[in-house]
Design an enzyme around this catalytic site. Structure first.
Site, PDB file in Angstrom:
ATOM      1  N   LEU A  89      36.374  40.982  81.046  1.00 42.67           N
ATOM      2  CA  LEU A  89      35.214  40.104  81.195  1.00 42.67           C
ATOM      3  C   LEU A  89      35.529  38.672  80.770  1.00 42.67           C
ATOM      4  O   LEU A  89      35.942  38.418  79.638  1.00 42.67           O
ATOM      5  CB  LEU A  89      34.038  40.649  80.372  1.00 42.67           C
ATOM      6  CG  LEU A  89      32.734  39.837  80.425  1.00 42.67           C
ATOM      7  CD1 LEU A  89      32.189  39.796  81.850  1.00 42.67           C
ATOM      8  CD2 LEU A  89      31.704  40.425  79.467  1.00 42.67           C
ATOM      9  N   ASP A  90      35.278  37.729  81.696  1.00 43.76           N
ATOM     10  CA  ASP A  90      35.424  36.292  81.431  1.00 43.76           C
ATOM     11  C   ASP A  90      36.784  35.934  80.846  1.00 43.76           C
ATOM     12  O   ASP A  90      36.903  35.000  80.046  1.00 43.76           O
ATOM     13  CB  ASP A  90      34.320  35.796  80.490  1.00 43.76           C
ATOM     14  CG  ASP A  90      32.966  35.720  81.182  1.00 43.76           C
ATOM     15  OD1 ASP A  90      32.941  35.701  82.422  1.00 43.76           O
ATOM     16  OD2 ASP A  90      31.943  35.680  80.476  1.00 43.76           O
ATOM     17  N   ALA A  91      37.822  36.661  81.241  1.00 44.25           N
ATOM     18  CA  ALA A  91      39.145  36.415  80.667  1.00 44.25           C
ATOM     19  C   ALA A  91      40.237  36.366  81.733  1.00 44.25           C
ATOM     20  O   ALA A  91      41.411  36.506  81.412  1.00 44.25           O
ATOM     21  CB  ALA A  91      39.473  37.486  79.637  1.00 44.25           C
TER      22      ALA A  91
END
Length: 303
Positions: A246-248
């Site tokens: 997530l978001d990485a």
């Protein structure tokens, strides 16, 4: 704003000529630039710029070239074959060539939730011809009335709008996959749903996301209010490729802006949203102009 704009595409294209862009990644060896230059020159082309990156600790060569050529002397199919031959010669992991004025625009779908700022900004830039894409459809898990400004815009320009409400047990991923299957890549314009690993594998193409730079310090509801109340001095936005983490995913673009005690909550939010709009648009533009290459596992080369 503390951001660096990359230089525009070559502007000086002689009459009757076209601009070509070549993106290349291969094992590093002697003579790569010479071979690329020789092939372009042998067809009467002229190189305008070459960007090269070779990591100190990796045996990998990355490059992006802009060149002009006469399409009567170098037809598109022969141009494709010539660069394909070079790709095979250097055992390239990536070799992509585009002629922006000749090749079809990238076909995309845009996914969005309730917030409109990134979505409408993309639509506006598309209408003004500032993004080299064709928008296949807009998909949202948030219902918008017929007289909503986004819906009116989409109706005027013939872009389908699909409302697919989601629940914790049904993310409507199969229906989304059917709607986006013919796209070149997908943009998440503040789509507040997590896409599953199965979805990412089934789609198999790039997905570009945007999120504000208040994370991870201010998680949960109303992060802008949390950051404002904490008196932060810098805010930002990050655009990245979507991965299972997530978001990485690998970062394409980041922008930051200074805020101060003089900002109200309203001006704080406006600055944050403006950063998100600009950051996402710049990431899409860089992607379409063949400026982005994967580097190692979680990084990118952005020329």
């Amino acid at each position: 704003m503390l951001s660096v704009a990359r230089r525009p595409l070559s502007a000086a294209v002689p009459a009757g000529n076209l601009l070509g862009i070549h993106l290349f990644k291969c094992p590093d060896t002697v003579g790569i630039v010479a071979k690329l230059s020789e092939r372009i020159a042998s067809r009467g082309g002229n190189i305008h710029s070459v960007d090269v990156f070779v990591p100190d600790d990796k045996h990998v060569f990355y490059s992006r070239s802009e060149f002009t050529y006469n399409p009567k002397l170098w037809p598109r199919d022969e141009l494709h074959k010539d660069f394909l031959d070079l790709s095979h010669y250097f055992s390239a992991q990536r070799s992509t060539v585009r002629v922006p004025d000749l090749d079809p625009k990238y076909k995309i779908s845009v996914l969005a939730s309730k917030q409109d700022h990134c979505l409408f900004d993309l639509l506006y830039r598309w209408r003004e011809g500032r993004l080299p894409v064709d928008i296949n459809c807009v998909i949202s898990n948030h219902d918008r009335s017929e007289d909503n400004h986004v819906r009116r815009f989409l109706q005027r320009h013939g872009i389908p709008y699909h409302y697919l409400p989601t629940t914790s047990g049904n993310k409507r991923e199969q229906e989304i996959l059917e709607l986006i299957q013919d796209t070149d890549f997908v943009v998440l314009a503040r789509y507040m749903q997590i896409l599953s690993e199965s979805f990412l594998q089934s789609y198999g193409k790039d997905i570009i996301n945007i999120h504000h730079g208040l994370l991870p310090s201010f998680k949960g509801g109303h992060p802008s209010r949390q950051a404002f109340n904490a008196g932060v001095k810098l805010i930002g936005a990050t655009s990245h490729f979507v991965t299972t983490e997530l978001d990485a995913g690998p970062i394409i673009e980041q922008m930051v802006e200074r805020v101060s005690h003089r900002d109200t909550l309203q001006s704080f939010v406006v600055k944050s949203e403006n950063l998100e709009k600009q950051c996402l648009a710049e990431a899409i533009k860089s992607y379409c102009e063949l400026r982005v290459l994967p580097y190692e596992l979680k990084k990118t080369v952005v020329f």
